[in-house]
Scaffold this motif. Structure first.
Motif, PDB file in Angstrom:
ATOM      1  N   ASP A 214       0.883  -1.374   0.106  1.00 18.18           N
ATOM      2  CA  ASP A 214      -0.121   0.682  -0.071  1.00 18.18           C
ATOM      3  C   ASP A 214       1.025   1.466   0.574  1.00 18.18           C
ATOM      4  OD1 ASP A 214      -2.460  -0.958  -0.550  1.00 18.18           O
ATOM      5  OD2 ASP A 214      -2.609  -1.683   2.058  1.00 18.18           O
ATOM      6  N   ASP A 215       2.032   1.393  -0.154  1.00 16.94           N
ATOM      7  CA  ASP A 215       2.726   2.538  -0.216  1.00 16.94           C
ATOM      8  C   ASP A 215       2.184   3.461  -1.106  1.00 16.94           C
ATOM      9  OD1 ASP A 215       4.582   1.778   1.193  1.00 16.94           O
ATOM     10  OD2 ASP A 215       6.445   1.000   0.541  1.00 16.94           O
ATOM     11  N   GLY A 216       1.731   4.569  -1.575  1.00 14.99           N
ATOM     12  CA  GLY A 216       0.997   5.296  -2.599  1.00 14.99           C
ATOM     13  C   GLY A 216       0.093   5.207  -2.875  1.00 14.99           C
ATOM     14  N   VAL A 217      -0.931   4.898  -1.879  1.00  8.00           N
ATOM     15  CA  VAL A 217      -2.435   4.678  -1.736  1.00  8.00           C
ATOM     16  C   VAL A 217      -2.626   6.460  -1.975  1.00  8.00           C
ATOM     17  CG1 VAL A 217      -2.895   2.021  -1.531  1.00  8.00           C
ATOM     18  CG2 VAL A 217      -2.629   3.899   0.660  1.00  8.00           C
ATOM     19  N   PRO A 218      -3.945   6.624  -2.159  1.00  9.94           N
ATOM     20  CA  PRO A 218      -4.282   7.433  -2.399  1.00  9.94           C
ATOM     21  C   PRO A 218      -5.345   7.761  -1.500  1.00  9.94           C
ATOM     22  CG  PRO A 218      -5.431   6.644  -4.150  1.00  9.94           C
ATOM     23  CD  PRO A 218      -4.319   5.212  -3.701  1.00  9.94           C
ATOM     24  N   LEU A 219      -5.237   9.056  -0.279  1.00 11.93           N
ATOM     25  CA  LEU A 219      -6.456   9.680   0.547  1.00 11.93           C
ATOM     26  C   LEU A 219      -6.907  10.284  -0.216  1.00 11.93           C
ATOM     27  CD1 LEU A 219      -6.515   8.847   3.856  1.00 11.93           C
ATOM     28  CD2 LEU A 219      -5.681  11.216   3.855  1.00 11.93           C
ATOM     29  N   ILE A 220      -8.730  10.274   0.301  1.00  7.58           N
ATOM     30  CA  ILE A 220      -9.489  11.376  -0.661  1.00  7.58           C
ATOM     31  C   ILE A 220     -10.255  12.223   0.592  1.00  7.58           C
ATOM     32  CG2 ILE A 220     -11.383  11.321  -2.273  1.00  7.58           C
ATOM     33  CD1 ILE A 220      -8.891   9.977  -3.648  1.00  7.58           C
ATOM     34  N   TYR A 221     -10.795  13.299  -0.274  1.00  6.21           N
ATOM     35  CA  TYR A 221     -11.796  14.290   0.420  1.00  6.21           C
ATOM     36  C   TYR A 221     -12.228  14.721  -0.041  1.00  6.21           C
ATOM     37  CZ  TYR A 221     -13.381  17.834   3.843  1.00  6.21           C
ATOM     38  OH  TYR A 221     -13.822  19.137   4.265  1.00  6.21           O
ATOM     39  N   LYS A 222     -13.837  14.682  -0.394  1.00  7.72           N
ATOM     40  CA  LYS A 222     -14.682  15.232  -1.235  1.00  7.72           C
ATOM     41  C   LYS A 222     -14.317  14.616  -2.402  1.00  7.72           C
ATOM     42  CE  LYS A 222     -16.536  19.230   1.818  1.00  7.72           C
ATOM     43  NZ  LYS A 222     -17.075  20.607   2.453  1.00  7.72           N
ATOM     44  N   SER A 223     -14.245  13.655  -2.974  1.00  9.61           N
ATOM     45  CA  SER A 223     -13.936  13.655  -3.859  1.00  9.61           C
ATOM     46  C   SER A 223     -12.006  14.444  -5.143  1.00  9.61           C
ATOM     47  CB  SER A 223     -14.671  14.127  -5.486  1.00  9.61           C
ATOM     48  OG  SER A 223     -16.201  12.868  -4.258  1.00  9.61           O
ATOM     49  N   LEU A 225      -8.145  14.220  -4.100  1.00  5.15           N
ATOM     50  CA  LEU A 225      -6.948  13.871  -4.022  1.00  5.15           C
ATOM     51  C   LEU A 225      -5.906  14.760  -3.364  1.00  5.15           C
ATOM     52  CD1 LEU A 225      -4.743  12.000  -3.600  1.00  5.15           C
ATOM     53  CD2 LEU A 225      -3.692  12.658  -5.502  1.00  5.15           C
ATOM     54  N   VAL A 226      -6.021  14.225  -1.699  1.00  2.00           N
ATOM     55  CA  VAL A 226      -5.375  14.841  -0.934  1.00  2.00           C
ATOM     56  C   VAL A 226      -3.477  14.753  -0.096  1.00  2.00           C
ATOM     57  CG1 VAL A 226      -7.196  16.425   0.219  1.00  2.00           C
ATOM     58  CG2 VAL A 226      -6.483  14.234   1.573  1.00  2.00           C
ATOM     59  N   GLY A 227      -3.689  13.376  -0.305  1.00  2.00           N
ATOM     60  CA  GLY A 227      -2.121  12.790   0.183  1.00  2.00           C
ATOM     61  C   GLY A 227      -2.114  11.652  -0.105  1.00  2.00           C
ATOM     62  N   LEU A 228      -0.679  10.974   0.363  1.00  3.42           N
ATOM     63  CA  LEU A 228      -0.627  10.134  -0.588  1.00  3.42           C
ATOM     64  C   LEU A 228       0.098   8.763   0.608  1.00  3.42           C
ATOM     65  CD1 LEU A 228       0.947  11.117  -4.089  1.00  3.42           C
ATOM     66  CD2 LEU A 228      -0.942   9.598  -3.552  1.00  3.42           C
ATOM     67  N   TYR A 229       0.147   7.825   0.571  1.00  3.40           N
ATOM     68  CA  TYR A 229       0.624   6.574   2.007  1.00  3.40           C
ATOM     69  C   TYR A 229       1.901   7.203   2.079  1.00  3.40           C
ATOM     70  CZ  TYR A 229       1.487   3.870   5.221  1.00  3.40           C
ATOM     71  OH  TYR A 229       1.911   2.583   6.333  1.00  3.40           O
ATOM     72  N   SER A 230       2.803   6.845   2.690  1.00  2.38           N
ATOM     73  CA  SER A 230       4.179   7.413   2.871  1.00  2.38           C
ATOM     74  C   SER A 230       4.563   6.155   4.176  1.00  2.38           C
ATOM     75  CB  SER A 230       4.969   8.607   2.908  1.00  2.38           C
ATOM     76  OG  SER A 230       6.068   8.722   3.206  1.00  2.38           O
ATOM     77  N   GLY A 231       4.100   5.932   4.829  1.00  2.00           N
ATOM     78  CA  GLY A 231       4.636   5.097   6.161  1.00  2.00           C
ATOM     79  C   GLY A 231       3.950   5.435   7.373  1.00  2.00           C
ATOM     80  N   THR A 232       4.760   4.101   8.329  1.00  2.00           N
ATOM     81  CA  THR A 232       4.846   4.591   9.560  1.00  2.00           C
ATOM     82  C   THR A 232       5.759   3.491  10.144  1.00  2.00           C
ATOM     83  OG1 THR A 232       2.772   4.441  11.363  1.00  2.00           O
ATOM     84  CG2 THR A 232       2.837   2.175   9.731  1.00  2.00           C
ATOM     85  N   ARG A 233       5.463   3.544  11.545  1.00  2.00           N
ATOM     86  CA  ARG A 233       6.356   2.590  12.333  1.00  2.00           C
ATOM     87  C   ARG A 233       5.653   1.364  12.784  1.00  2.00           C
ATOM     88  NH1 ARG A 233       7.744   4.624  19.188  1.00  2.00           N
ATOM     89  NH2 ARG A 233       8.631   3.007  19.354  1.00  2.00           N
ATOM     90  N   GLY A 234       6.217   0.362  11.982  1.00  2.00           N
ATOM     91  CA  GLY A 234       5.371  -0.618  11.931  1.00  2.00           C
ATOM     92  C   GLY A 234       4.352  -0.504  11.650  1.00  2.00           C
ATOM     93  N   CYS A 235       3.452  -1.342  10.818  1.00  2.00           N
ATOM     94  CA  CYS A 235       2.137  -1.166  10.265  1.00  2.00           C
ATOM     95  C   CYS A 235       1.209  -2.204  10.761  1.00  2.00           C
ATOM     96  CB  CYS A 235       1.890  -1.053   8.840  1.00  2.00           C
ATOM     97  SG  CYS A 235       2.763  -2.259   7.756  1.00  2.00           S
ATOM     98  N   VAL A 236       1.841  -3.613  10.899  1.00  2.00           N
ATOM     99  CA  VAL A 236       1.237  -4.611  11.689  1.00  2.00           C
ATOM    100  C   VAL A 236       0.394  -4.574  12.358  1.00  2.00           C
ATOM    101  CG1 VAL A 236       1.457  -6.589  12.199  1.00  2.00           C
ATOM    102  CG2 VAL A 236       2.915  -6.147   9.984  1.00  2.00           C
ATOM    103  N   ASP A 237       0.853  -3.986  14.026  1.00  2.00           N
ATOM    104  CA  ASP A 237      -0.026  -4.069  14.580  1.00  2.00           C
ATOM    105  C   ASP A 237      -0.752  -2.693  15.105  1.00  2.00           C
ATOM    106  OD1 ASP A 237       1.938  -1.474  15.379  1.00  2.00           O
ATOM    107  OD2 ASP A 237       2.843  -2.356  16.784  1.00  2.00           O
TER     108      ASP A 237
END
Length: 273
Positions: A214-223, A225-237
């Motif tokens: 899911d690197d780069g998946v789009p974040l949408i607000y009112k149809s 594009l406002v963001g693209l997923y960049s990462g986190t500190r360990g996603c599994v938990d």
């Protein structure tokens, strides 16, 4: 085509791979439900027709969004290790690895101030052929501002499995509230927190976060594009905020890059979209 210096790339990639392996653990590598958009629900490409997947050989390596017929936007970390010939884009399909339109890549443009980190984690991909727009392949526009912090929910869409028995990566979606950057930084240790600034923002919904594929998946607000997923500190938990590249902040660079690498007719189409 700009790419970060190789010695920086290799160091960052080594660290990122190490973090993924340690965070996942051997037992969780076979847990399909936690390998995509964790906490997401089954959706469809007709609901998110701007969503695309990137393919390297037979593997999915992330996602992006259609911003013009021949242009995809994604994160730099998603594509900066690849040459254009190494990747293909799949559009207009409910599945990340089959169906729809598969198109080769002409150029990859990584933001000139990205060095393989969360800073300016944005890239543009120019396709060799135009995507045939239809109900399952639609251009998404970029707004002039972000939604208010903690004021309303945004929508994320990406790829994942609907169960451990599922055989194909399909479209999933979820809703996230935007988190104040100061609160977001407290969830990350130095030097990670220093990589968070005006070029990015965070969302947080415990138990819900993008993960593998899911690197780069789009974040949408009112149809839009406002963001693209960049990462986190360990996603599994799924206990830490999700970091998104701020597409609105990078809007000028996006438009400038597209305009400088397209013909006049394409520029006119961009303005009218």
């Amino acid at each position: 085509m700009f790419k970060p210096k190789k010695h920086n790339i290799y160091f960052v990639v080594f660290i990122q791979i190490s973090i993924h392996v340690l965070a996942l653990g051997e037992s969780l590598l076979d847990d399909k439900y936690r390998q995509g958009l964790i906490g997401g629900t089954a959706s469809s490409i007709s609901k998110h027709p701007y969503l695309v997947s990137f393919r390297h050989k037979d593997e999915i390596v992330g996602a992006g969004a259609i911003i013009q017929r021949s242009w995809i936007i994604t994160t730099a970390n998603n594509v900066f290790l690849f040459e254009p010939k190494d990747l293909k884009v799949r559009a207009s399909s409910d599945f990340a690895t089959k169906g729809g339109q598969v198109i080769k890549i002409k150029n990859i443009f990584v933001h000139p101030e990205n060095e393989g980190t969360w800073r300016n984690d944005i890239a543009l991909v120019q396709l060799k052929e135009e995507i045939q727009l239809n109900k399952n392949a639609v251009i998404i526009n970029i707004p002039d501002s972000l939604p208010r912090i903690n004021d309303t929910m945004t929508t994320v869409c990406g790829w994942g499995y609907t169960s451990d028995d599922a055989k194909e990566l399909t479209v999933l979606d979820d809703e996230y509230p935007i988190l104040e950057l100061r609160r977001c930084k407290k969830s990350f240790k130095k030097p990670d927190a220093r990589g968070l600034s005006h070029w990015s923002f965070c969302t947080f919904k415990e138990g819900h976060i993008p993960c593998l594929f899911d690197d780069g998946v789009p974040l949408i607000y009112k149809s839009k594009l406002v963001g693209l997923y960049s990462g986190t500190r360990g996603c599994v938990d799924a206990k830490h905020p999700a970091i998104f590249a701020d597409v609105v902040f990078h809007k000028q660079w996006i438009y400038k890059t597209v305009f400088e690498n397209t013909d006049l007719n394409f520029k006119q189409n961009f303005d009218e979209s």
